[in-house]
Design a protein around this motif. Sequence first.
Motif, PDB file in Angstrom:
ATOM      1  N   UNK A 454       0.556  -5.254  10.703  1.00 33.98           N
ATOM      2  CA  UNK A 454      -0.041  -6.585  10.644  1.00 33.98           C
ATOM      3  C   UNK A 454      -1.410  -6.563   9.974  1.00 33.98           C
ATOM      4  N   UNK A 455      -2.171  -5.502  10.209  1.00 34.55           N
ATOM      5  CA  UNK A 455      -3.491  -5.370   9.596  1.00 34.55           C
ATOM      6  C   UNK A 455      -3.356  -5.321   8.070  1.00 34.55           C
ATOM      7  N   UNK A 456      -2.418  -4.511   7.591  1.00 36.71           N
ATOM      8  CA  UNK A 456      -2.194  -4.424   6.141  1.00 36.71           C
ATOM      9  C   UNK A 456      -1.740  -5.771   5.583  1.00 36.71           C
ATOM     10  N   UNK A 457      -0.816  -6.433   6.303  1.00 37.95           N
ATOM     11  CA  UNK A 457      -0.294  -7.710   5.814  1.00 37.95           C
ATOM     12  C   UNK A 457      -1.369  -8.788   5.791  1.00 37.95           C
ATOM     13  N   UNK A 458      -2.328  -8.692   6.685  1.00 36.55           N
ATOM     14  CA  UNK A 458      -3.453  -9.628   6.671  1.00 36.55           C
ATOM     15  C   UNK A 458      -4.161  -9.595   5.322  1.00 36.55           C
ATOM     16  N   UNK A 459      -4.351  -8.401   4.792  1.00 37.02           N
ATOM     17  CA  UNK A 459      -5.079  -8.284   3.534  1.00 37.02           C
ATOM     18  C   UNK A 459      -4.172  -8.466   2.313  1.00 37.02           C
ATOM     19  N   UNK A 460      -2.876  -8.293   2.489  1.00 35.00           N
ATOM     20  CA  UNK A 460      -1.938  -8.662   1.426  1.00 35.00           C
ATOM     21  C   UNK A 460      -1.958 -10.180   1.236  1.00 35.00           C
ATOM     22  N   UNK A 461      -1.984 -10.894   2.365  1.00 32.78           N
ATOM     23  CA  UNK A 461      -2.084 -12.353   2.306  1.00 32.78           C
ATOM     24  C   UNK A 461      -3.414 -12.765   1.676  1.00 32.78           C
ATOM     25  N   UNK A 462      -4.483 -12.112   2.089  1.00 34.62           N
ATOM     26  CA  UNK A 462      -5.812 -12.418   1.560  1.00 34.62           C
ATOM     27  C   UNK A 462      -5.844 -12.280   0.045  1.00 34.62           C
ATOM     28  N   UNK A 463      -5.226 -11.227  -0.450  1.00 35.50           N
ATOM     29  CA  UNK A 463      -5.277 -10.939  -1.887  1.00 35.50           C
ATOM     30  C   UNK A 463      -4.400 -11.862  -2.718  1.00 35.50           C
ATOM     31  N   UNK A 464      -3.254 -12.292  -2.165  1.00 37.58           N
ATOM     32  CA  UNK A 464      -2.234 -12.922  -3.009  1.00 37.58           C
ATOM     33  C   UNK A 464      -1.900 -14.371  -2.699  1.00 37.58           C
ATOM     34  N   UNK A 465      -2.348 -14.920  -1.575  1.00 42.09           N
ATOM     35  CA  UNK A 465      -1.897 -16.242  -1.143  1.00 42.09           C
ATOM     36  C   UNK A 465      -2.074 -17.307  -2.228  1.00 42.09           C
ATOM     37  N   UNK A 466      -0.990 -18.062  -2.471  1.00 44.75           N
ATOM     38  CA  UNK A 466      -1.017 -19.174  -3.424  1.00 44.75           C
ATOM     39  C   UNK A 466      -0.661 -20.488  -2.740  1.00 44.75           C
ATOM     40  N   UNK A 467      -0.817 -20.533  -1.426  1.00 43.10           N
ATOM     41  CA  UNK A 467      -0.576 -21.760  -0.641  1.00 43.10           C
ATOM     42  C   UNK A 467       0.852 -22.270  -0.786  1.00 43.10           C
ATOM     43  N   UNK A 468       1.811 -21.357  -0.734  1.00 46.49           N
ATOM     44  CA  UNK A 468       3.213 -21.791  -0.827  1.00 46.49           C
ATOM     45  C   UNK A 468       3.667 -22.458   0.467  1.00 46.49           C
TER      46      UNK A 468
END
Length: 697
Positions: A454-468
Amino acid sequence: MYAYDWDEETGGYLLINKQLKFSKEPRPVYYKELDILGFDKYWNYDKDDTYPIMWAESSTYIYRGKKVAKTIGGNVYNKPKIEILEEPEENGEKLKFVDIKEMVSRNKEMLDTVVNKSVKDLYNTYTTYKNKVDLFYIAFSGGKDSIALLDIVMTTIPNKDLRVVFGDTQMEFTDTYDVVEKVKKECEEKGVPFHIAKSNLEVVDSWEKFGAPAQRIKWCCSVHKTSPQIKLLRKVLNKPNFTGMAFIGVRGDESASRSEYEYVTNGKKHKGQYNCNPIFHWNTAELFLYIYTKGLTLNKAYLKGNIRAGCLVCPMSSPKSEYMKSVSYKDDVNKFLNLIEKNNGKDFETKEQLKEYMELGGWKARSNGRELAKRKIKYIEKVENGTLEIQLITPTTNWKKWIETIGELQNDENPYKIKHKGEIYPFVVEETEDGLLVKLKEVYINKNRVFGKLFKQTFKKTAHCESCTACEVQCKKGVLTFKNNELNISNKCTHCSDCHDIPNGCYVYNSTKVPIGGKTQMKNNKLNRYASHGPKEEWLKQYFELEKNFHENHNLGSNMVSGFRVFLKTSELLSNDRKNDFTKTAKYIKEIGRKTDISNGIMAINLAHKQPLNWYIKNIKPYETYTADKLKEMVIYHMEDTNEKYGDSKISGSITGIRRISETDLGSKVGLEKIEKRGKTLVSITRNRWLDPNPLV
């Protein structure tokens, strides 16, 4: 689901009182399809689409009970070839239309049985769940399945308790929009609200940001269909945590994966939402018969030879389907094909190579962002001296908001501390010239693997989120929202992590990730682990005859026996230690007979957990033919992703290992594949299924 016989008199079919194990999915064929394929050069028929002229089962065309033609090949740019099997009418006489009225009359009793059972099951489901859900709604697509579903549901369930929702993917056929407008008007006349849901992302923008969907990266349905539907219903009901039951026109015969669905599921796609599949057990013979009986609207896409009325360009489409769509909706299809070509990052030397890549559907096979022209590495992780280091390059969102989804941030300076499930985990976030550097001691990940993920995914979201907004829909409590494309998380968040229940935590990351150095490939599980020396039937015969003495008395070469020993260990016929034991499994197989279904099934089950069979099962779809070149391309993709060193010998060895299994009784008995060779050279592989498996296996 009933079987059927062809009815020469009506030109249709008759349902018969016999359960059908596997349907060939018959469908009506109208003149427009015949024209598109070029049958007008061979046959004489009226250019009138009031009634169908014949039927098709897959690529075979059937006229009044006779198999008269079949199509071969074809792809998005090239018309399938026609093979005439028999003249439909003598002396080139004009073809007759199917007598739909009489066909309907002759099938009334059998169809009533099908419909009555479906209505009974549907009504029982309604009464069971009416006090458990906030609303019932029909997920309408405009295709044949949903048009029948709509009628079944609206004649069974009180209309006051229903809504209809069309998920506009922005990739629909123009004919589908015509159906939607007509059905919308009909629903509103009956007092049933009809809603149209649409993503906040424009489809061209999403294809640019995510890359084209692929067979293993199917972000499109969640982003452009189901998520917008759930968001719309939340707004309509003014209840973010509503529980709904969606009636869906899924049928088990549509695909192998859909055949494993259940009648009612909970949370199959989105948390807290039920799905019900009222026509799950219907085949197309029953489906089209129902449509003709009730005089329902039939999407004109079917009159043009399209098997499905889905998206204009889809990675799951067959080559022939791609051709039919490209002819019927040329400009619309080209818009997406041009996006695929534009965003493709493969280095083609000539336009001919690019065209061949598109014809073969090479774009469908990508498993990451390596093949995207605009690939940009935004998330990099590594472990240095016991510390996980995550580098974020130009992140699109605020990490402090995303971190709230997994726990409570205890302070606002380095070292930050996050409280997750009662435990405190310190970490560091440093600003860099182009982004952020995150550090977390590896010991915390080893202590709690779920937290590490979950910690890693938090920063994957931070880096890539496009508000889908797919994350928003996963949050049943409605505490995670996007307003004007900005992430908001209320203080009512319970850190349940439902918003992380997405491939790799983020659809954009999952679709565009570029492996750095690849995954570590275990030496004993490489795709090429048989090194061109997969099993042969005569080797197996020797092994079971000689048992433990095989290793001193076999007549195989050293390389042969090395590859064969790997096979024996994987199938659990040889012990993994140095004792060379003839295992209990091997003794049991010898006792009941090496070539029995049970023996072959046991070996296949054991082999399925390791390469190369594991890769084959996951990547080769049943009943599709893969050329040697296509297999080579797919093997290269896998080896690149897993950091497995490869060259021509390792690639061919991997394919040979799979081929060899199929050439033993093991492969042929459990329906693994059909091999086509030219001399000793592999031409193609077609995966089959074990249609009548032994129950014990």
